[in-house]
Design a protein around this motif. Sequence first.
Motif, PDB file in Angstrom:
ATOM      1  N   LEU A 135       0.596  -0.958  -0.017  1.00 58.19           N
ATOM      2  CA  LEU A 135       0.245  -0.080  -0.384  1.00 58.19           C
ATOM      3  C   LEU A 135       0.757   0.695   0.325  1.00 58.19           C
ATOM      4  CD1 LEU A 135      -2.965  -0.998   3.034  1.00 58.19           C
ATOM      5  CD2 LEU A 135      -2.776   0.362   0.288  1.00 58.19           C
ATOM      6  N   LYS A 136       1.760   1.544   1.241  1.00 53.93           N
ATOM      7  CA  LYS A 136       2.920   2.539   1.190  1.00 53.93           C
ATOM      8  C   LYS A 136       3.078   2.587  -0.444  1.00 53.93           C
ATOM      9  CE  LYS A 136       6.543   3.423   4.151  1.00 53.93           C
ATOM     10  NZ  LYS A 136       7.644   3.472   4.522  1.00 53.93           N
ATOM     11  N   GLN A 137       3.698   1.043  -0.985  1.00 54.11           N
ATOM     12  CA  GLN A 137       4.253   1.669  -2.669  1.00 54.11           C
ATOM     13  C   GLN A 137       4.089   1.992  -3.410  1.00 54.11           C
ATOM     14  OE1 GLN A 137       7.250   0.831  -2.794  1.00 54.11           O
ATOM     15  NE2 GLN A 137       7.661   0.686  -5.006  1.00 54.11           N
ATOM     16  N   LEU A 138       2.057   1.960  -3.454  1.00 53.55           N
ATOM     17  CA  LEU A 138       0.741   2.748  -4.034  1.00 53.55           C
ATOM     18  C   LEU A 138       1.057   4.431  -4.248  1.00 53.55           C
ATOM     19  CD1 LEU A 138      -1.865   0.278  -4.419  1.00 53.55           C
ATOM     20  CD2 LEU A 138      -0.094  -0.054  -5.510  1.00 53.55           C
ATOM     21  N   GLU A 139       1.644   4.692  -3.131  1.00 51.45           N
ATOM     22  CA  GLU A 139       1.353   6.241  -2.889  1.00 51.45           C
ATOM     23  C   GLU A 139       0.249   7.372  -2.814  1.00 51.45           C
ATOM     24  OE1 GLU A 139       5.148   7.292  -5.256  1.00 51.45           O
ATOM     25  OE2 GLU A 139       6.224   6.929  -3.755  1.00 51.45           O
ATOM     26  N   LEU A 140       0.191   6.619  -2.310  1.00 55.77           N
ATOM     27  CA  LEU A 140      -1.890   6.847  -3.043  1.00 55.77           C
ATOM     28  C   LEU A 140      -2.236   8.193  -1.368  1.00 55.77           C
ATOM     29  CD1 LEU A 140      -4.048   3.539  -2.302  1.00 55.77           C
ATOM     30  CD2 LEU A 140      -3.342   5.275  -3.820  1.00 55.77           C
ATOM     31  N   PRO A 141      -2.692   9.197  -2.705  1.00 52.67           N
ATOM     32  CA  PRO A 141      -3.498  10.205  -1.909  1.00 52.67           C
ATOM     33  C   PRO A 141      -3.577   9.931  -0.773  1.00 52.67           C
ATOM     34  CG  PRO A 141      -4.506  10.429  -3.870  1.00 52.67           C
ATOM     35  CD  PRO A 141      -3.879   9.488  -3.665  1.00 52.67           C
ATOM     36  N   LYS A 142      -3.862  11.263   0.431  1.00 46.29           N
ATOM     37  CA  LYS A 142      -4.794  10.720   1.772  1.00 46.29           C
ATOM     38  C   LYS A 142      -5.948  10.858   1.579  1.00 46.29           C
ATOM     39  CE  LYS A 142      -3.934  12.850   6.431  1.00 46.29           C
ATOM     40  NZ  LYS A 142      -4.970  11.822   6.544  1.00 46.29           N
ATOM     41  N   GLY A 143      -6.834  10.113   1.841  1.00 47.63           N
ATOM     42  CA  GLY A 143      -8.359  10.074   1.888  1.00 47.63           C
ATOM     43  C   GLY A 143      -8.321   8.992   1.200  1.00 47.63           C
ATOM     44  N   SER A 144      -7.781   8.500   0.572  1.00 49.34           N
ATOM     45  CA  SER A 144      -7.597   7.591  -0.716  1.00 49.34           C
ATOM     46  C   SER A 144      -9.095   5.997   0.031  1.00 49.34           C
ATOM     47  CB  SER A 144      -6.888   7.110  -1.051  1.00 49.34           C
ATOM     48  OG  SER A 144      -6.374   7.492  -2.544  1.00 49.34           O
ATOM     49  N   LEU A 145      -8.993   5.526  -1.208  1.00 50.59           N
ATOM     50  CA  LEU A 145     -10.134   4.444  -1.074  1.00 50.59           C
ATOM     51  C   LEU A 145     -10.464   3.397  -2.081  1.00 50.59           C
ATOM     52  CD1 LEU A 145     -13.285   3.168  -0.397  1.00 50.59           C
ATOM     53  CD2 LEU A 145     -14.230   3.803  -2.116  1.00 50.59           C
ATOM     54  N   VAL A 146      -9.261   2.056  -0.675  1.00 51.49           N
ATOM     55  CA  VAL A 146      -8.833   0.948  -1.659  1.00 51.49           C
ATOM     56  C   VAL A 146      -9.554   0.067  -1.466  1.00 51.49           C
ATOM     57  CG1 VAL A 146      -6.901  -0.897  -0.585  1.00 51.49           C
ATOM     58  CG2 VAL A 146      -6.723   1.510  -0.067  1.00 51.49           C
ATOM     59  N   ALA A 147     -10.077  -0.538  -2.934  1.00 52.19           N
ATOM     60  CA  ALA A 147     -10.278  -1.535  -2.606  1.00 52.19           C
ATOM     61  C   ALA A 147      -9.900  -3.585  -2.707  1.00 52.19           C
ATOM     62  CB  ALA A 147     -11.356  -1.808  -3.930  1.00 52.19           C
ATOM     63  N   ASP A 148     -10.906  -4.193  -2.243  1.00 53.92           N
ATOM     64  CA  ASP A 148     -10.331  -5.273  -2.361  1.00 53.92           C
ATOM     65  C   ASP A 148     -11.128  -6.810  -2.686  1.00 53.92           C
ATOM     66  OD1 ASP A 148      -9.654  -8.661  -1.781  1.00 53.92           O
ATOM     67  OD2 ASP A 148      -8.457  -8.041  -0.491  1.00 53.92           O
ATOM     68  N   PRO A 149     -11.790  -7.175  -3.970  1.00 53.16           N
ATOM     69  CA  PRO A 149     -12.407  -7.763  -4.155  1.00 53.16           C
ATOM     70  C   PRO A 149     -12.595  -9.486  -3.904  1.00 53.16           C
ATOM     71  CG  PRO A 149     -11.459  -7.661  -6.312  1.00 53.16           C
ATOM     72  CD  PRO A 149     -10.575  -6.622  -5.418  1.00 53.16           C
ATOM     73  N   PHE A 150     -11.425  -9.729  -3.129  1.00 51.77           N
ATOM     74  CA  PHE A 150     -11.636 -10.785  -2.387  1.00 51.77           C
ATOM     75  C   PHE A 150     -11.253 -10.662  -1.114  1.00 51.77           C
ATOM     76  CE2 PHE A 150     -10.919 -11.632  -7.387  1.00 51.77           C
ATOM     77  CZ  PHE A 150     -11.433 -12.466  -7.553  1.00 51.77           C
ATOM     78  N   ALA A 151     -11.423  -9.497  -0.017  1.00 45.14           N
ATOM     79  CA  ALA A 151     -11.370  -9.512   0.673  1.00 45.14           C
ATOM     80  C   ALA A 151     -10.735 -10.173   2.184  1.00 45.14           C
ATOM     81  CB  ALA A 151     -12.787  -8.386   1.136  1.00 45.14           C
ATOM     82  N   GLY A 152     -11.514 -11.965   2.425  1.00 46.37           N
ATOM     83  CA  GLY A 152     -10.345 -12.485   2.261  1.00 46.37           C
ATOM     84  C   GLY A 152     -11.129 -12.083   4.706  1.00 46.37           C
ATOM     85  N   GLU A 209     -16.085 -10.806  -0.230  1.00 47.83           N
ATOM     86  CA  GLU A 209     -16.019 -11.635   1.002  1.00 47.83           C
ATOM     87  C   GLU A 209     -16.521 -13.201   0.260  1.00 47.83           C
ATOM     88  OE1 GLU A 209     -13.092 -13.727   0.875  1.00 47.83           O
ATOM     89  OE2 GLU A 209     -14.549 -15.111   1.492  1.00 47.83           O
ATOM     90  N   ALA A 210     -16.757 -13.735  -0.258  1.00 47.54           N
ATOM     91  CA  ALA A 210     -18.122 -14.594  -0.457  1.00 47.54           C
ATOM     92  C   ALA A 210     -18.495 -16.227   1.007  1.00 47.54           C
ATOM     93  CB  ALA A 210     -17.426 -15.599  -1.912  1.00 47.54           C
ATOM     94  N   HIS A 211     -17.333 -15.744   0.982  1.00 47.80           N
ATOM     95  CA  HIS A 211     -17.548 -16.988   2.844  1.00 47.80           C
ATOM     96  C   HIS A 211     -18.117 -16.021   4.196  1.00 47.80           C
ATOM     97  CE1 HIS A 211     -17.220 -19.133   5.801  1.00 47.80           C
ATOM     98  NE2 HIS A 211     -15.686 -19.992   5.337  1.00 47.80           N
ATOM     99  N   PRO A 212     -19.400 -16.347   4.140  1.00 52.17           N
ATOM    100  CA  PRO A 212     -20.030 -15.437   5.198  1.00 52.17           C
ATOM    101  C   PRO A 212     -19.295 -15.611   6.308  1.00 52.17           C
ATOM    102  CG  PRO A 212     -22.086 -17.793   4.011  1.00 52.17           C
ATOM    103  CD  PRO A 212     -20.664 -17.536   3.568  1.00 52.17           C
ATOM    104  N   ALA A 213     -18.804 -16.198   6.863  1.00 56.95           N
ATOM    105  CA  ALA A 213     -17.919 -16.069   7.979  1.00 56.95           C
ATOM    106  C   ALA A 213     -17.093 -15.147   8.222  1.00 56.95           C
ATOM    107  CB  ALA A 213     -17.891 -17.614   9.010  1.00 56.95           C
ATOM    108  N   ILE A 214     -16.198 -15.771   7.377  1.00 59.52           N
ATOM    109  CA  ILE A 214     -15.557 -15.008   6.622  1.00 59.52           C
ATOM    110  C   ILE A 214     -15.265 -13.351   6.956  1.00 59.52           C
ATOM    111  CG2 ILE A 214     -12.515 -14.910   5.932  1.00 59.52           C
ATOM    112  CD1 ILE A 214     -12.688 -16.687   7.310  1.00 59.52           C
ATOM    113  N   ALA A 215     -16.424 -12.855   5.953  1.00 56.38           N
ATOM    114  CA  ALA A 215     -16.956 -11.968   5.210  1.00 56.38           C
ATOM    115  C   ALA A 215     -17.535 -11.231   6.954  1.00 56.38           C
ATOM    116  CB  ALA A 215     -18.417 -11.862   4.372  1.00 56.38           C
ATOM    117  N   GLU A 216     -17.747 -11.481   7.486  1.00 56.83           N
ATOM    118  CA  GLU A 216     -18.522 -11.368   9.119  1.00 56.83           C
ATOM    119  C   GLU A 216     -17.653 -11.141   9.794  1.00 56.83           C
ATOM    120  OE1 GLU A 216     -21.646 -13.160  12.114  1.00 56.83           O
ATOM    121  OE2 GLU A 216     -19.153 -13.928  12.528  1.00 56.83           O
ATOM    122  N   LEU A 217     -16.264 -11.641   9.716  1.00 52.70           N
ATOM    123  CA  LEU A 217     -14.570 -11.371  10.378  1.00 52.70           C
ATOM    124  C   LEU A 217     -14.666 -10.145  10.178  1.00 52.70           C
ATOM    125  CD1 LEU A 217     -12.238 -12.335  12.669  1.00 52.70           C
ATOM    126  CD2 LEU A 217     -11.721 -13.954  10.228  1.00 52.70           C
TER     127      LEU A 217
END
Length: 453
Positions: free
Chosen positions: A66-83, A102-110
């Motif tokens: 994430l640091k390497q991506l040098e995103l501006p402050k207040g950025s939004l990060v997405a993860d389609p396989f959030a685990g 996240e597709a796994h219902p319990a892992i999404a809850e976590l």
Amino acid sequence: MPTQPDLALAAHLGDDVHFMPDDGSTWPTEPGSGRGRSHGTSSSEAFDRWFRYPAGFASDYVSLLLKQLELPKGSLVADPFAGSGVTGTSARTMGYSFFGIEAHPAIAELASLKLQDAPTDLTGGMKTADRLVRLARQYSDGVDRDFSAETELTRKSFAPDALARLISLRDLIKSGEAGVWSIHAKWALLSTLRDVASVRVGWPYQNPTKTKKAKFADPLLRFQQRLEAMASDLRAVPSRENEQLSLNVVHGDSTDSASWNLLPQASAHGCVSSPPYLNNFDYADATRLEMYFWGEAANWSQLCSKIRSKMITATTQQSSVGSAANASKALEGYGDIAKRISDLTDDLRSERLARARGKEYDRVIPDYFSSVAKVLANLWWAMKPDAPIVWLVGDSAPYGVYVDTPAIIAELAESIGFKAEDDRVLRRRGQRWAKNASRHQVELSERLLLLRR
Ligand SMILES: C[S@@+](CC[C@H](N)C(=O)[O-])C[C@H]1O[C@@H](n2cnc3c(N)ncnc32)[C@H](O)[C@@H]1O
């Protein structure tokens, strides 16, 4: 082309060897083992230690990326396989908002739990743990419990005294005794299970036929320690009041555009993610012990229908003739890369038919890549122009047929409109099986794929 590692050196060093880039690039390398992890999420880092998800990222590495991506402050990060939400908690630490699916219902809850505001009275968590433990002791010790309603896996995994205590805790939590700490208490208890099991229930598959000494003797004490650790991690999170972060994990299927509804179009500044690999790893089955114990599923078919239903096909168990045929048709729109996928499918079909009970990898391949293409199309919609996307993904070689998953994903992404900027080897993997004569001898690696919207 991926940067080729020195494989002779890798072979000398052993399994899962990590590489330093030698081309002057500044991409950080994945840290080796240590910090509570050999694979999966760390058992010692804050938040990661809430539950050891075998497919999880190393949070220290995600922070470096994430640091390497040098995103501006207040950025939004997405993860389609959030685990289990490792990208999410790392993003929050760096002051970014987060949207995960996240597709796994319990892992999404976590994952969602890790990102929620903590109950305001953190010391109340300790009082709750004390009360639960006291009551559980009272209801289980010296009581002759009937375990017949539990699944065989649950019954076989614990010594009777330990199981009685675990069940008492579970029933108390389910009856609402933990109040605002209910979901935290649920996860403290689910994470306790493998700590106190007296059979081999290591990842990924649970084998209750081999006995072992439980790592922790007293489930109640271990549960209390786990809830305390969660409260202590929450205490260390700075108040979000001033920061106005938006932190969301949706239980859903990231191939489905409806799962992205919470996100305005072209709103995400960056993506750090890791899709399922084509290695027959079953995320639902890997959590079978927890799902059976909590009553989310009682048998294999429920595990498939309730836990696995939203996941993309990455295992032969999930494959079907109809779905593979539809996927092959959907891929036709992807030009040359469709031909490459179809050739692989043909090779894998021949391998299957050459065996008495061959596995249906040829049905997995089109379904998998067609699903990944749908996720990429949704990601295209969600990301800002020029936004960077980093995916960690491994290649595979079912029946020795080499499937260059990262390169195929890069080509699919390019046909959607992304630029494929980098594809580099992070580490060699799968060497544990190298001496097994029935296994293929194809070198496999984990790669970092950098795309740009
Ligand atoms: C390699 S793991 C990612 C783990 C994650 N990086 C973490 O740190 O825990 C891939 C994840 O994708 C999830 N998954 C599979 N198909 C999905 C889908 N269609 N939509 C959303 N998530 C999916 C799996 O359940 C699994 O948790």
